[in-house]
Scaffold this active site. Structure first.
Site, PDB file in Angstrom:
ATOM      1  N   HIS A 217     -33.053  15.302  23.458  1.00  0.00           N
ATOM      2  CA  HIS A 217     -34.146  15.885  22.689  1.00  0.00           C
ATOM      3  C   HIS A 217     -34.931  14.770  22.006  1.00  0.00           C
ATOM      4  CE1 HIS A 217     -36.403  18.701  20.294  1.00  0.00           C
ATOM      5  NE2 HIS A 217     -35.952  18.200  19.162  1.00  0.00           N
TER       6      HIS A 217
ATOM      7  N   HIS B 121     -44.057  12.395  18.332  1.00  0.00           N
ATOM      8  CA  HIS B 121     -43.676  13.620  17.643  1.00  0.00           C
ATOM      9  C   HIS B 121     -44.869  14.086  16.829  1.00  0.00           C
ATOM     10  CE1 HIS B 121     -40.586  16.039  15.192  1.00  0.00           C
ATOM     11  NE2 HIS B 121     -40.609  16.508  16.418  1.00  0.00           N
TER      12      HIS B 121
END
Length: 510
Positions: free
Chosen positions: A331, A376
């Site tokens: 992840h 992100h």
């Protein structure tokens, strides 16, 4: 505990390559090679240094001269050796005529105990030197990890002993040892016991030999772990250092306490004990363990509940549909640290793939020049180019395994940039990209064996007939994107109870 007087006899024995070649490699690495070290710090220019392998402690050391060691890394901590200029340390000198690295003469050692590894970037003077170091170190890495636990402890102890005073390897002062131990006080399970033993040694003589140092370690470890013993061969009042676990007693322990069915064969138990000790002086018909050696066995890798034969993948079990398997997944693969302000890195993708990860994540956002960037979203994490990530994936996808790699796409891009993504998937990944069904007649997913050396894309499918509004390519980042908040002076505050974001205010940037 096994001795270390003959490191090449212990560490460079039978195996692949041949014994003679291994012995030659060990000696060559022990003698050393002058190579150029490229530093990770911009302030340090590349320097020529002598690199050597210390077989007794399984370390790579480097120095300017023959006497003073400037640095060392533990071979146990080496995770990978890559040929070529695959390191940022070389990038700064691509156009520098004085230090321009030669692809065929370079290699990188990646080492450390954390996910983000350190690099030792080296340039030799010839391809033969590069091949010698890569081949020799690769063999030493495997041999070091496979060594019996007592031998691993022996090498580690000698490394600690020699590190106290690098100018003397025969003995150290009690004062120096106390100074070293004071730095690791919080790690020592019984510091009072240790200080008492040190005081006794200091009173007897000012210096401490390696033998005394090793005995101190064994006494300390036995003192800390003896409470775990439910089986003890010691007679009443007998000193622990004199206790022995005989071959019959050890066989009985394996059968009664551990339920090891293979231990019914005493010959197998004998071979196991000899292999564990790896000490020529203890190769007798009925081997035995001293009590501290028995305790070492209890906490060793040789006593692991895991059957190491199951480490290898059996091809015959890889013919079921892909959905029947647990898949090693990652992840936020691109991040090297926290999810708010850490660095996004191509090396993170390379590291995950080379560790055996088969499903990795790509968070894609609109970027400059019509091409997405990966980071992100709405955070301070740095951005990396989508195209660079694809090239990295292609290079490292099938180094650790030939089984398929799944790219999990978290897509935040405009339709225009999604089209560019699709083109680059085909352009960079080529034939490795799965673009059509493996078996049209199949009623389930293809198997890992059918998908060998294939890259799959996992992405939400657009609903048929849906209308999508094109986002202008000039609108690169939303005002909610705080990755540039330091530059544009925007600060958002969130209520810690209701989790409602407050009105943006202007922050002072000094």
């Amino acid at each position: 505990m096994a001795g270390a007087a003959s490191p090449c006899a212990n560490g460079c024995g039978p195996g692949a390559p041949s014994d003679a070649e291994v012995l030659h490699l060990c000696r060559s690495l022990e003698v050393g090679t002058v190579m150029t070290l490229f530093y990770s710090k911009k302030s340090q220019r590349p320097e020529r240094k002598t690199f050597q392998v210390k077989l007794e402690t399984r370390q790579i050391t480097w120095s300017r001269g023959a006497d003073k060691i400037e640095g060392a890394i533990d071979i146990r901590e080496i995770k990978e050796i890559r040929p070529g200029k695959t390191s940022r340390d070389f990038d700064r000198y691509q156009e520098d005529p004085a230090f321009r690295p030669d692809q065929s003469h370079c290699f990188v050692i990646l080492y450390g105990m954390e996910f983000r590894l350190k690099t030792l970037s080296l340039q030799a003077t010839s391809e033969d030197e590069v091949n010698m170091w890569i081949k020799g170190l690769s063999w030493l890495m495997e041999d070091t990890l496979q060594a019996a636990t007592p031998l691993q402890i022996e090498r580690w102890l000698r490394k600690q002993f020699y590190s106290v005073d690098r100018n003397r390897e025969d003995r150290i002062s009690a004062k120096d040892l106390k100074n070293m131990l004071s730095q690791v006080n919080y790690r020592v399970p019984n510091m009072r016991f240790l200080r008492e033993r040190l005081t006794d040694l200091e009173q007897r003589s000012g210096d401490i030999t390696y033998g005394q140092f090793a005995q101190l370690y064994r006494s300390l470890m036995y003192s800390a772990q003896k409470t775990a013993l439910t089986f003890s061969p010691c007679r009443a009042g007998e000193r622990p250092e004199l206790c022995r676990v005989s071959l019959p007693e050890f066989q009985q322990f394996l059968l009664d306490y551990q339920g090891e069915l293979w231990a019914v064969d005493r010959l197998q138990v004998q071979e196991f004990m000899l292999s564990f000790l790896r000490d020529p002086l203890r190769e007798i018909e009925e081997p035995y363990f001293f009590l501290d050696e028995f305790v070492t066995f209890l906490f060793s890798k040789e006593n692991s509940v895991w059957n190491t034969q199951l480490d290898a993948v059996c091809p015959d079990t890889m013919n079921n549909p892909l959905s029947h398997y647990w898949i090693s997944s990652s992840h936020n693969t691109y991040l090297t640290g926290d999810q708010f302000s850490s660095e996004s890195s191509l090396e993170a993708y390379a590291r995950c793939l080379r560790m055996g990860c088969r499903c990795i994540e790509l968070d894609c956002w609109d970027g400059p020049d019509g091409m997405p960037v990966i980071y992100h979203g709405h955070t301070l994490t740095t951005k990396i180019k989508f195209s660079d990530v694809l090239h990295t994936i292609k290079e490292h996808a099938f180094v650790a395994s030939e089984y398929p790699v799944i790219l999990s796409i978290e897509d935040h891009c405009s339709i225009a940039q999604q089209r560019n993504m699709a083109q680059y998937f085909k352009k960079v990944l080529g034939d490795t990209l799965l673009t059509k069904p493996v078996d049209i007649a199949a009623d389930g997913l293809p198997s890992p064996n059918q998908l060998k050396r294939k890259i799959l894309i996992k992405h939400k499918k657009l609903a048929e007939g849906s209308a999508y509004e094109e986002v202008p390519t000039s609108v690169m980042y939303s005002e909610n994107d705080i990755s540039n908040s330091i530059k544009n002076g925007i600060l958002y505050l969130e209520d810690p109870v209701n989790h409602v974001r407050g009105i943006p205010t202007t922050q002072s940037v000094g």
